[in-house]
Design a protein around this motif. Structure first.
Motif, mmCIF file in Angstrom:
data_model
loop_
_atom_site.group_PDB
_atom_site.id
_atom_site.type_symbol
_atom_site.label_atom_id
_atom_site.label_comp_id
_atom_site.label_asym_id
_atom_site.label_seq_id
_atom_site.Cartn_x
_atom_site.Cartn_y
_atom_site.Cartn_z
ATOM 1 N N TYR A 100 -25.498 22.224 -41.454
ATOM 2 C CA TYR A 100 -26.646 21.938 -40.598
ATOM 3 C C TYR A 100 -26.878 20.431 -40.541
ATOM 4 C CZ TYR A 100 -27.845 26.857 -41.601
ATOM 5 O OH TYR A 100 -27.824 28.213 -41.758
ATOM 6 N N ALA A 101 -27.102 19.898 -39.345
ATOM 7 C CA ALA A 101 -27.477 18.491 -39.164
ATOM 8 C C ALA A 101 -28.930 18.448 -38.703
ATOM 9 C CB ALA A 101 -26.578 17.813 -38.139
ATOM 10 N N THR A 102 -29.752 17.612 -39.330
ATOM 11 C CA THR A 102 -31.199 17.641 -39.078
ATOM 12 C C THR A 102 -31.738 16.379 -38.413
ATOM 13 O OG1 THR A 102 -31.604 16.758 -41.290
ATOM 14 C CG2 THR A 102 -31.582 19.156 -41.046
ATOM 15 N N ASP A 103 -30.890 15.375 -38.183
ATOM 16 C CA ASP A 103 -31.309 14.147 -37.498
ATOM 17 C C ASP A 103 -32.525 13.501 -38.182
ATOM 18 O OD1 ASP A 103 -30.934 12.205 -35.575
ATOM 19 O OD2 ASP A 103 -32.338 13.119 -34.180
ATOM 20 N N PHE A 104 -32.533 13.535 -39.512
ATOM 21 C CA PHE A 104 -33.583 12.896 -40.321
ATOM 22 C C PHE A 104 -34.972 13.511 -40.102
ATOM 23 C CE2 PHE A 104 -30.314 9.695 -39.525
ATOM 24 C CZ PHE A 104 -30.047 9.222 -40.814
ATOM 25 N N ASP A 105 -35.030 14.696 -39.524
ATOM 26 C CA ASP A 105 -36.302 15.328 -39.190
ATOM 27 C C ASP A 105 -36.737 16.254 -40.339
ATOM 28 O OD1 ASP A 105 -38.348 16.976 -38.250
ATOM 29 O OD2 ASP A 105 -37.572 17.004 -36.210
ATOM 30 N N LYS A 186 -38.732 4.968 -46.140
ATOM 31 C CA LYS A 186 -39.806 4.572 -47.055
ATOM 32 C C LYS A 186 -39.838 5.463 -48.295
ATOM 33 C CE LYS A 186 -43.015 2.894 -43.469
ATOM 34 N NZ LYS A 186 -44.352 3.111 -42.851
ATOM 35 N N LEU A 187 -39.166 6.606 -48.211
ATOM 36 C CA LEU A 187 -39.223 7.571 -49.307
ATOM 37 C C LEU A 187 -38.610 7.010 -50.576
ATOM 38 C CD1 LEU A 187 -38.067 10.789 -47.411
ATOM 39 C CD2 LEU A 187 -40.408 10.060 -47.897
ATOM 40 N N THR A 188 -39.144 7.445 -51.704
ATOM 41 C CA THR A 188 -38.546 7.097 -52.984
ATOM 42 C C THR A 188 -37.229 7.843 -53.125
ATOM 43 O OG1 THR A 188 -40.721 6.797 -53.968
ATOM 44 C CG2 THR A 188 -38.868 7.133 -55.481
ATOM 45 N N ASN A 189 -36.145 7.106 -53.284
ATOM 46 C CA ASN A 189 -34.841 7.744 -53.432
ATOM 47 C C ASN A 189 -33.905 6.831 -54.211
ATOM 48 O OD1 ASN A 189 -33.687 5.859 -51.510
ATOM 49 N ND2 ASN A 189 -34.644 7.067 -49.915
ATOM 50 N N GLU A 190 -32.773 7.354 -54.597
ATOM 51 C CA GLU A 190 -31.834 6.601 -55.427
ATOM 52 C C GLU A 190 -31.287 5.345 -54.731
ATOM 53 O OE1 GLU A 190 -30.977 7.091 -58.773
ATOM 54 O OE2 GLU A 190 -32.786 8.288 -58.548
ATOM 55 N N PRO A 191 -30.939 5.389 -53.420
ATOM 56 C CA PRO A 191 -30.423 4.174 -52.769
ATOM 57 C C PRO A 191 -31.380 2.986 -52.818
ATOM 58 C CG PRO A 191 -29.848 6.084 -51.469
ATOM 59 C CD PRO A 191 -30.778 6.569 -52.548
ATOM 60 N N ASN A 192 -32.694 3.230 -52.985
ATOM 61 C CA ASN A 192 -33.631 2.116 -53.112
ATOM 62 C C ASN A 192 -33.311 1.230 -54.309
ATOM 63 O OD1 ASN A 192 -35.030 3.029 -50.901
ATOM 64 N ND2 ASN A 192 -36.702 3.962 -52.057
ATOM 65 N N PRO A 208 -31.130 -18.193 -56.333
ATOM 66 C CA PRO A 208 -32.188 -17.922 -55.360
ATOM 67 C C PRO A 208 -31.766 -16.837 -54.371
ATOM 68 C CG PRO A 208 -31.093 -20.010 -54.868
ATOM 69 C CD PRO A 208 -30.567 -19.548 -56.192
ATOM 70 N N TYR A 209 -32.740 -16.059 -53.909
ATOM 71 C CA TYR A 209 -32.420 -14.971 -52.986
ATOM 72 C C TYR A 209 -33.575 -14.757 -52.008
ATOM 73 C CZ TYR A 209 -35.428 -12.208 -56.072
ATOM 74 O OH TYR A 209 -36.489 -11.735 -56.817
ATOM 75 N N THR A 210 -33.228 -14.131 -50.870
ATOM 76 C CA THR A 210 -34.191 -13.788 -49.831
ATOM 77 C C THR A 210 -34.021 -12.322 -49.475
ATOM 78 O OG1 THR A 210 -34.007 -16.026 -48.919
ATOM 79 C CG2 THR A 210 -35.011 -14.348 -47.504
ATOM 80 N N LEU A 211 -35.131 -11.617 -49.277
ATOM 81 C CA LEU A 211 -35.082 -10.201 -48.935
ATOM 82 C C LEU A 211 -35.540 -9.985 -47.497
ATOM 83 C CD1 LEU A 211 -36.826 -8.652 -52.098
ATOM 84 C CD2 LEU A 211 -34.387 -9.082 -51.779
ATOM 85 N N LYS A 212 -34.816 -9.134 -46.768
ATOM 86 C CA LYS A 212 -35.256 -8.679 -45.448
ATOM 87 C C LYS A 212 -35.141 -7.163 -45.445
ATOM 88 C CE LYS A 212 -36.578 -8.777 -41.159
ATOM 89 N NZ LYS A 212 -37.988 -9.117 -40.806
ATOM 90 N N ILE A 213 -36.295 -6.488 -45.516
ATOM 91 C CA ILE A 213 -36.325 -5.035 -45.646
ATOM 92 C C ILE A 213 -37.146 -4.458 -44.504
ATOM 93 C CG2 ILE A 213 -37.036 -3.111 -47.111
ATOM 94 C CD1 ILE A 213 -36.695 -5.037 -49.510
ATOM 95 N N VAL A 214 -36.548 -3.558 -43.732
ATOM 96 C CA VAL A 214 -37.261 -2.912 -42.620
ATOM 97 C C VAL A 214 -37.094 -1.398 -42.722
ATOM 98 C CG1 VAL A 214 -36.906 -4.918 -41.120
ATOM 99 C CG2 VAL A 214 -35.304 -3.011 -41.020
ATOM 100 N N ASP A 215 -38.010 -0.683 -42.101
ATOM 101 C CA ASP A 215 -38.007 0.780 -42.167
ATOM 102 C C ASP A 215 -37.095 1.376 -41.108
ATOM 103 O OD1 ASP A 215 -39.901 0.715 -44.218
ATOM 104 O OD2 ASP A 215 -41.573 0.692 -42.787
ATOM 105 N N ASP A 216 -36.637 2.599 -41.359
ATOM 106 C CA ASP A 216 -35.865 3.345 -40.356
ATOM 107 C C ASP A 216 -36.607 3.343 -39.026
ATOM 108 O OD1 ASP A 216 -33.619 4.074 -41.791
ATOM 109 O OD2 ASP A 216 -34.545 5.883 -42.606
ATOM 110 N N GLY A 217 -35.867 3.180 -37.942
ATOM 111 C CA GLY A 217 -36.470 3.166 -36.623
ATOM 112 C C GLY A 217 -36.771 1.772 -36.108
ATOM 113 N N THR A 218 -36.711 0.767 -36.996
ATOM 114 C CA THR A 218 -36.929 -0.616 -36.576
ATOM 115 C C THR A 218 -35.740 -1.086 -35.752
ATOM 116 O OG1 THR A 218 -38.191 -1.040 -38.601
ATOM 117 C CG2 THR A 218 -37.407 -2.961 -37.370
#
Length: 329
Positions: A100-105, A186-192, A208-218
Motif C-alpha cells: 500500500y502507498a499512502t502519499d504521506f497521508d 515535523k514528527l519525532t522520528n529516527e531520521p531527525n 562552525p556550521y549553519t542549519l537550514k531546516i524546512v518542513d515537508d511541503g515547503t
C-alpha cells in the motif's frame, strides 16, 4: 486435443524423491531436514513443477502467508529499493507482499491498516507518518524509522552516527565551514537524529556550521534563497554541505552549478541514503549509505517471529560512507 496432465501432489514429490511424505512437508514448510533429503525433495519439486497450495497450507497453519507493507510512495529511490528488498525477503520464505502507498497521508495510513486487518495478514511492516496510528492488537507490526513505544519494534539505520560521520568526512576532506540542509516531517522520528549527530561532530571538532531546516511541503525555492543569501563575491560562506537525503543533495548540486559553483572544487556535498541512478548505477553523490537489504531482512525476520514481544523496541543498524564524486574522496 491433448489430455491435461494431473496437478502433482505432495505424495508425487515424495515418490519422485524417494523420501517419506513427512520429509516433503518439512521441506515445503521450511523445517530442518538432512541436507541430502532437502536437495532430493527440491529437485523433485522442480522436475514435477509442484506448486504449494497456499490456501490449504494457510488453513492448516491458521495463516494467510501475506504481509502488508505500507510506504509513503514508490517515487523516492530509498522507498523503492526498500520495498523491493522486503518483497525478496518475504518471497524467500514463501510469503507474499500486500503493498500500500499512502502519499504521506495519515488518514490513508489508518485506512490501509484496517484494510490489511480485513485481509487477515500475518503482519504489517510500516513506514508511518501518522503519530496516532491505531494498530490492531491481533496483528504484529514492525515500524521503520518511527518509534511508537516499547510494545512496537522499530527498525532503523544509525541516523545519529550517520550525521556524525557526514560531518567528520567533510572535515577530513578539508572543509572549514559546514551547512546542514533538511526538508522533512515535523514528527519525532529516527531520521531527525541526523541533525543531532551532525551538530555533535561539528562541536566536537570546533567547526562552525549553519542549519537550514524546512518542513515537508515547503517549496524547494527556500533552499535556493538560502544559498543565494550565503553567496558573496562568487563564493559560499561554507565549503561543505550535508543534505539529509540524496534526493535533496541532487537538487542542491544542480542549483550550485546554476550559480556557477563547482562541486567538489568550491563546495563538497554529502547526502544520506545510498541512492543510485536507475537503481544499480553510479551514486547520486558522496553519501551515508543505509543498509537497505539488512533493514528489509531484519523487518521480515522479526515480523515472522513467534515471540515478537521479546524483540527490542528499537534496533539501529550501522551505516557506512561511500564516495560518489561530490567530495575529494
Amino acid at each position: 486435443m491433448s489430455e491435461q496432465k494431473p496437478v502433482p501432489t505432495m505424495k508425487d514429490v515424495a515418490r519422485e524423491a524417494g523420501v517419506a511424505l513427512g520429509t516433503v512437508s518439512k521441506v515445503v514448510n521450511g523445517l530442518p531436514v538432512g541436507e541430502e533429503y532437502r536437495v532430493r525433495v527440491e529437485k523433485a519439486i522442480k522436475e514435477l513443477n509442484y506448486r504449494v497450495n497456499s490456501y490449504a497450507k494457510g488453513l492448516r497453519s491458521n495463516k494467510t502467508f501475506l504481509v502488508a507493507v505500507i510506504m509513503p510512495n514508490l517515487v523516492n529511490p530509498f522507498f523503492i529499493r526498500l520495498v523491493n528488498c522486503i518483497n525478496k525477503a518475504l518471497a524467500m520464505r514463501s510469503y507474499r507482499m500486500l503493498f500500500y502507498a499512502t502519499d504521506f497521508d495519515p488518514q490513508q495510513e489508518q485506512e490501509v491498516v484496517l484494510l490489511a486487518e480485513q485481509q487477515k495478514v500475518d503482519g504489517i511492516i510500516c513506514l508511518s507518518y501518522n503519530p496516532n496510528l491505531k494498530i490492531p492488537a491481533n496483528i504484529p507490526l514492525i515500524s521503520i524509522d518511527r518509534y511508537f513505544g516499547a510494545l512496537i519494534s522499530c527498525v532503523s539505520s544509525d541516523n545519529y552516527g550517520g550525521g556524525r560521520l557526514a560531518a567528520e568526512k567533510l572535515v577530513e576532506n578539508g572543509c572549514k565551514n559546514l551547512a546542514f540542509l533538511r526538508i522533512g516531517s515535523k514528527l519525532t522520528n529516527e531520521p531527525n537524529k541526523r541533525k543531532d549527530g551532525f551538530i555533535s561532530a561539528c562541536e566536537a571538532l570546533d567547526i562552525p556550521y549553519t542549519l537550514k531546516i524546512v518542513d515537508d511541503g515547503t517549496p524547494y525555492s527556500a533552499f535556493e534563497e538560502f544559498l543565494q543569501e550565503h553567496l558573496h563575491n562568487g563564493r559560499l560562506d561554507f565549503d561543505g554541505i550535508f543534505c539529509v537525503t540524496d534526493s535533496l543533495a541532487y537538487q542542491i548540486i544542480n542549483s550550485l552549478k546554476g550559480m556557477g559553483l563547482r562541486v567538489p572544487e568550491d563546495v563538497q556535498i554529502i547526502g544520506f541514503d545510498g541512492s543510485r541512478h536507475f537503481g544499480d548505477m553510479e551514486l547520486y553523490c558522496s553519501t551515508i549509505v543505509q543498509p537497505v537489504e539488512e533493514i528489509a531482512e531484519t523487518c521480515v525476520s522479526m515480523i515472522l517471529e513467534k515471540n515478537l514481544l521479546q524483540a527490542p523496541s528499537l534496533l539501529c543498524l550501522p551505516v557506512s560512507y561511500a564516495y560518489g564524486g561530490t567530495t575529494w574522496k
